[in-house]
Design an enzyme around this catalytic site. Structure first.
Site, PDB file in Angstrom:
ATOM      1  N   ASN A  45       0.839  -1.199   0.000  1.00 45.06           N
ATOM      2  CA  ASN A  45       0.000   0.000   0.000  1.00 45.06           C
ATOM      3  C   ASN A  45       0.877   1.252   0.000  1.00 45.06           C
ATOM      4  O   ASN A  45       1.951   1.288   0.617  1.00 45.06           O
ATOM      5  CB  ASN A  45      -1.037  -0.005   1.124  1.00 45.06           C
ATOM      6  N   GLU A  47       0.351   5.267   0.599  1.00 45.85           N
ATOM      7  CA  GLU A  47      -0.611   6.267   1.063  1.00 45.85           C
ATOM      8  C   GLU A  47      -0.242   7.669   0.597  1.00 45.85           C
ATOM      9  O   GLU A  47       0.830   7.905   0.022  1.00 45.85           O
ATOM     10  CB  GLU A  47      -0.707   6.182   2.599  1.00 45.85           C
ATOM     11  N   GLU A  58      -3.085  -4.616  -3.057  1.00 42.61           N
ATOM     12  CA  GLU A  58      -3.611  -5.489  -4.110  1.00 42.61           C
ATOM     13  C   GLU A  58      -3.605  -4.779  -5.454  1.00 42.61           C
ATOM     14  O   GLU A  58      -3.204  -5.337  -6.483  1.00 42.61           O
ATOM     15  CB  GLU A  58      -5.048  -5.912  -3.782  1.00 42.61           C
ATOM     16  N   CYS A  89     -10.622  -4.412   0.154  1.00 43.88           N
ATOM     17  CA  CYS A  89     -11.696  -3.424   0.039  1.00 43.88           C
ATOM     18  C   CYS A  89     -12.491  -3.645  -1.249  1.00 43.88           C
ATOM     19  O   CYS A  89     -12.070  -4.384  -2.151  1.00 43.88           O
ATOM     20  CB  CYS A  89     -11.127  -2.006   0.090  1.00 43.88           C
ATOM     21  N   CYS A  92     -10.660  -2.879  -4.568  1.00 43.27           N
ATOM     22  CA  CYS A  92      -9.693  -3.917  -4.961  1.00 43.27           C
ATOM     23  C   CYS A  92     -10.395  -5.164  -5.482  1.00 43.27           C
ATOM     24  O   CYS A  92      -9.938  -5.792  -6.433  1.00 43.27           O
ATOM     25  CB  CYS A  92      -8.776  -4.276  -3.794  1.00 43.27           C
TER      26      CYS A  92
END
Ligand code: THU
Length: 133
Positions: A45, A47, A58, A89, A92
């Protein structure tokens, strides 16, 4: 996926967590995508100060892979720190469904590499796909 392959994928996802750029959540996620030829492509990830622009592990893995010419995937593993595996989520799930069939296996593991396997269909039943148009 064979057990040995699953374990290789889990190890790659666990390692990918440490590349995560997570100054806001401090929640590190690693993903590892397996191509049908046996190649592994990882993602983490990433951010952003504008939180909504953050990208999940992902999707990072999928976009990296596709941008490198890979489109045929056999499975994915997603790893986090902590006792509870992450649940991908909604965004994804939709992006994964673009490149995985309903019966593809997605492995979701915690910091010990333990967790569960879900099929794409279990993650996103009744998905909207290109075939709907
Ligand atoms: N995140 C992922 O990368 N994958 C998931 O499956 C769940 C959430 C990230 C997004 C954000 O950087 C952080 O975890 C907290 O939501």
């Amino acid at each position: 996926m064979e057990q040995e392959t699953k374990e290789r994928l889990i190890q790659a996802a666990l390692a990918a967590r440490d590349k995560a750029y997570v100054p806001y959540s401090n929640y590190r996620v690693g993903a590892a995508l397996l191509t049908k030829e046996g190649k592994i492509i990882t993602g983490c990830n990433v951010e952003n100060a504008s939180y909504g622009l953050s990208n999940c592990a992902e999707r990072t893995a999928i976009f990296k892979a596709v941008s490198e010419g890979e489109r045929d995937f056999a499975g994915m593993a997603v790893a986090v720190y902590g006792k509870k595996a992450a649940s991908p989520c909604g965004a994804c799930r939709q992006v994964l469904r673009e490149f995985f069939n309903d019966d593809a296996e997605i492995i979701l593991v915690n910091e010990e590499g333990k967790g569960s396997v879900a099929t794409m269909e279990q993650l996103l039943p009744g998905a909207f796909t290109g075939e709907d148009m």
